[in-house]
Design a protein around this motif. Structure first.
Motif, short mmCIF file in Angstrom:
data_model
loop_
_atom_site.label_atom_id
_atom_site.label_comp_id
_atom_site.label_asym_id
_atom_site.label_seq_id
_atom_site.Cartn_x
_atom_site.Cartn_y
_atom_site.Cartn_z
N LEU A 119 27.95 41.96 37.38
CA LEU A 119 27.46 43.33 37.22
C LEU A 119 28.49 44.31 37.78
CD1 LEU A 119 25.11 45.05 36.24
CD2 LEU A 119 24.12 44.89 38.54
N GLY A 120 28.77 45.36 37.01
CA GLY A 120 29.72 46.38 37.46
C GLY A 120 31.04 46.35 36.71
N ILE A 121 31.23 45.33 35.85
CA ILE A 121 32.44 45.26 35.02
C ILE A 121 32.01 44.96 33.59
CG2 ILE A 121 33.96 44.54 36.89
CD1 ILE A 121 33.77 41.68 35.87
N ASP A 122 32.91 45.19 32.62
CA ASP A 122 32.58 44.93 31.23
C ASP A 122 32.62 43.44 30.95
OD1 ASP A 122 35.48 44.37 29.83
OD2 ASP A 122 35.62 45.79 31.48
N SER A 123 31.94 43.03 29.88
CA SER A 123 31.82 41.60 29.56
C SER A 123 33.17 40.96 29.24
CB SER A 123 30.86 41.41 28.38
OG SER A 123 31.31 42.13 27.23
N ALA A 124 34.09 41.75 28.63
CA ALA A 124 35.41 41.19 28.31
C ALA A 124 36.17 40.81 29.57
CB ALA A 124 36.21 42.21 27.49
N SER A 125 36.09 41.63 30.61
CA SER A 125 36.76 41.32 31.88
C SER A 125 36.11 40.12 32.55
CB SER A 125 36.72 42.53 32.81
OG SER A 125 37.43 43.62 32.26
N ALA A 126 34.78 40.05 32.46
CA ALA A 126 34.07 38.94 33.10
C ALA A 126 34.42 37.60 32.46
CB ALA A 126 32.56 39.18 33.01
N GLU A 132 44.99 35.84 36.61
CA GLU A 132 45.83 35.16 37.58
C GLU A 132 45.31 35.44 38.99
OE1 GLU A 132 49.57 36.90 36.61
OE2 GLU A 132 50.02 35.43 35.04
N ALA A 133 45.94 34.85 39.97
CA ALA A 133 45.44 35.00 41.34
C ALA A 133 45.40 36.45 41.80
CB ALA A 133 46.29 34.17 42.30
N SER A 134 46.35 37.24 41.36
CA SER A 134 46.43 38.64 41.80
C SER A 134 45.66 39.60 40.90
CB SER A 134 47.90 39.08 41.86
OG SER A 134 48.52 38.91 40.59
N THR A 135 45.00 39.09 39.85
CA THR A 135 44.18 39.95 38.99
C THR A 135 43.01 40.49 39.80
OG1 THR A 135 44.76 38.63 37.04
CG2 THR A 135 42.87 40.10 36.85
N ALA A 136 42.86 41.81 39.84
CA ALA A 136 41.87 42.45 40.72
C ALA A 136 40.62 42.88 39.95
CB ALA A 136 42.48 43.66 41.41
N THR A 137 39.48 42.36 40.36
CA THR A 137 38.21 42.77 39.77
C THR A 137 37.97 44.26 39.97
OG1 THR A 137 37.25 40.58 40.14
CG2 THR A 137 35.72 42.40 39.86
N ALA A 138 38.39 44.78 41.11
CA ALA A 138 38.14 46.19 41.42
C ALA A 138 38.72 47.13 40.37
CB ALA A 138 38.71 46.52 42.80
N LYS A 139 39.82 46.72 39.73
CA LYS A 139 40.43 47.57 38.71
C LYS A 139 39.61 47.61 37.43
CE LYS A 139 45.18 47.19 40.38
NZ LYS A 139 46.57 46.82 40.06
N ALA A 140 38.74 46.65 37.25
CA ALA A 140 37.87 46.64 36.07
C ALA A 140 36.51 47.25 36.35
CB ALA A 140 37.70 45.20 35.57
N LEU A 159 21.51 45.92 46.33
CA LEU A 159 22.35 47.10 46.47
C LEU A 159 23.83 46.79 46.36
CD1 LEU A 159 20.48 48.95 49.38
CD2 LEU A 159 20.02 48.96 46.92
N MET A 160 24.21 45.51 46.52
CA MET A 160 25.62 45.13 46.41
C MET A 160 25.76 43.80 45.69
SD MET A 160 27.49 46.38 49.94
CE MET A 160 26.54 45.33 51.02
N THR A 161 26.91 43.61 45.06
CA THR A 161 27.20 42.35 44.37
C THR A 161 28.63 41.91 44.68
OG1 THR A 161 28.03 43.48 42.39
CG2 THR A 161 25.67 42.95 42.44
N ARG A 162 28.83 40.58 44.65
CA ARG A 162 30.20 40.05 44.67
C ARG A 162 30.52 39.75 43.22
NH1 ARG A 162 33.22 35.39 43.29
NH2 ARG A 162 31.32 34.22 43.70
N THR A 163 31.24 40.68 42.59
CA THR A 163 31.50 40.62 41.16
C THR A 163 32.88 40.02 40.90
OG1 THR A 163 30.05 42.51 40.75
CG2 THR A 163 31.71 42.05 39.09
#
Length: 474
Positions: A119-126, A132-140, A159-163
């Motif tokens: 939750l919090g990112i688009d399905s394509a990013s998920a 790669e290891a340095s790919t950041a979820t926060a940017k999506a 209220l929070m998720t580990r996405t």
């Protein structure tokens, strides 16, 4: 030639300074007023700048019959004072200002955290398999999209998720802690919560057992590579320090012996000239500067994992993969391993407990049939692992974070103690992903991500939530 009388009159007038209009019969012109001289403008006086102080936001007081400070610690008829988004006091009879916002309810506890979510990112990013290891979820991460899923999550107290981006990729990149229902300004809580990898997870084909086991070995090799990468950095820093000290010492020595060296050089030049030989200058050779190691963003992430600076979440299900994974990671003393999925983890419960490896499970709904890697999963795994002393967390595994409290009840039905299930959704998840100093309990100094409930946690429904610095009535 002018007549004599006119010439005489003109001479007289000029002599006395009379104006020329006096020679004619025309009336005298109106006198021209000379404007008074305008005084120069005064220089502006510099005034002291006036400091404008914005009015402080009113505090919020949560008043309840029971305040769950942390799992196992409850205060009766207590209050929680919040100012500027932080908990500033917890107790009874707290003093407040007249403009304090007062919210009353039956029970208060920390907001729930879904530690396994998209939750919090688009399905394509998920579902991206090229991470790669340095790919950041926060940017999506984005506050737009999935409007109702976000709203329902908040109404359920999540209220929070580990996405995570690249959930099914071999290396999924850096997970992020998000506030899914918050604005863009408050969306990302932590941009490097963990590194996510998978072992034996289907990516277009199940593969045989040997392929799945080999992924465990690859994971071990990548962690080892992270150690080597960090060692090279440390060694370089040590060698650079030694080199700089040696250069400084040599420069001080040369400066001290400069006069003597200059005289010796002049004598050598004279001798060479007397013998009619060419004088050859002896050049100083400086020690070579240590070579800077090449920076690699992915290796840097694995170095952080190897040294326990980031938890490593590995999704693995089958007994063969789990056995190989435990063997491949056994030699890394600082590694903080979290196994998600863990369908076949029951035989390894004791080993998981001894190594302080947390397990992140997604409960199975009644009547649902587990497929693929999850074939054979049973909710009784919660009780089996907890009884052995394993820390068990509960996650939804997708974008339906609103289901988290329901899944907690399924975990309880599977043998997990109610208080342990409550901890798994609050302080346990916060502790696993380095949030416990800020979230997960109702304590002074922590961020106020709180629920006001009409009943006990996991039983009552939220009537108000305090998140991202504001209280929302549901």
């Amino acid at each position: 030639m002018l007549p004599t009388s006119l010439t005489r009159s003109l001479t007289l007038l000029l002599a006395v300074g009379a104006p020329l209009w006096a020679l004619t019969d025309d009336p005298a012109p109106a006198p021209v007023e000379t404007p008074e001289e305008t005084p120069a403008p005064e220089e502006p006086v510099e005034e002291e700048p006036v400091e404008v102080v914005a009015p402080a936001e009113p505090a919020t007081l949560l008043r309840a019959e029971r305040v769950h400070v942390r799992p196992g610690e409850v205060l009766e008829n207590a209050e929680v004072l919040i100012r500027g988004g932080f908990i500033v006091a917890v107790g009874q009879g707290l003093e407040v200002d007249e403009d304090t916002i007062i919210v009353e309810g039956k029970e208060v506890c920390a907001g729930f955290i879904d530690p396994w979510s998209t939750l919090g990112i688009d399905s394509a990013s998920a579902s991206d398999l090229g991470t790669e290891a340095s790919t950041a979820t926060a940017k999506a991460a984005s506050p737009f999209g999935e409007k109702y899923a976000r709203q329902w999550a908040r109404e359920a107290g999540v209220l929070m998720t580990r996405t995570q981006v690249g959930q099914n990729a071999f290396v999924g990149g850096l997970g992020a802690i998000l506030r899914p229902s918050a604005s863009a300004e408050h969306l990302v809580v932590l941009d490097d919560a963990n590194l996510n990898v998978t072992c034996g997870v289907s990516r277009g084909g199940r593969g045989d057992v040997f392929d799945r086991v080999m992924e465990a070995d690859r994971i071990g090799s990548m962690i080892s590579g992270g150690l080597s990468y960090r060692e090279a950095q440390v060694e370089y820093a040590y060698e650079l320090k030694e080199w700089e000290a040696a250069i400084a010492e040599k420069e001080a020595e040369l400066e001290k012996d400069f006069k003597k060296a200059k005289k010796d050089r002049e004598k050598e030049i004279e001798k060479a000239e007397e013998k009619d030989k060419e004088f050859k200058e002896e050049r100083y050779k400086e020690d070579k500067r240590p070579r800077t190691p090449r920076y690699d963003a992915d290796s840097e992430v694995f170095a952080r994992v190897a040294h326990g600076e980031l938890p490593l979440v590995v999704e693995a299900h089958g007994a063969a993969e789990l056995r190989a994974l435990l063997a491949a990671t056994e030699g890394f003393g600082r590694l903080r391993l979290v196994i998600s999925g863990a369908t076949g983890a029951a035989p390894f419960a004791k080993q998981l407990a001894e190594r302080d490896i947390a397990v992140l499970l997604q409960p199975l709904a009644p009547g649902a049939r587990a497929n693929g890697e999850r074939s054979g999963f049973d909710n009784s795994l919660f009780g089996t692992l907890a009884e052995a002393g394993v820390e068990v967390l509960i996650g939804t595994g997708g974008d339906r974070a609103a289901d988290l409290p329901i899944l907690a009840h399924l975990a309880i039905a599977g043998g997990l103690e109610r208080e342990a299930a409550f901890e798994a959704l609050t302080l346990g998840a916060a502790r696993t992903f380095d949030l416990a100093d800020r979230f997960g309990s109702v304590e002074v100094g922590k961020v106020a991500e709180l629920l006001v409930l009409d009943g006990a946690p996991l039983q009552g429904r939220p009537t108000h939530v305090f998140t991202a610095g504001e209280v929302v009535e549901l």
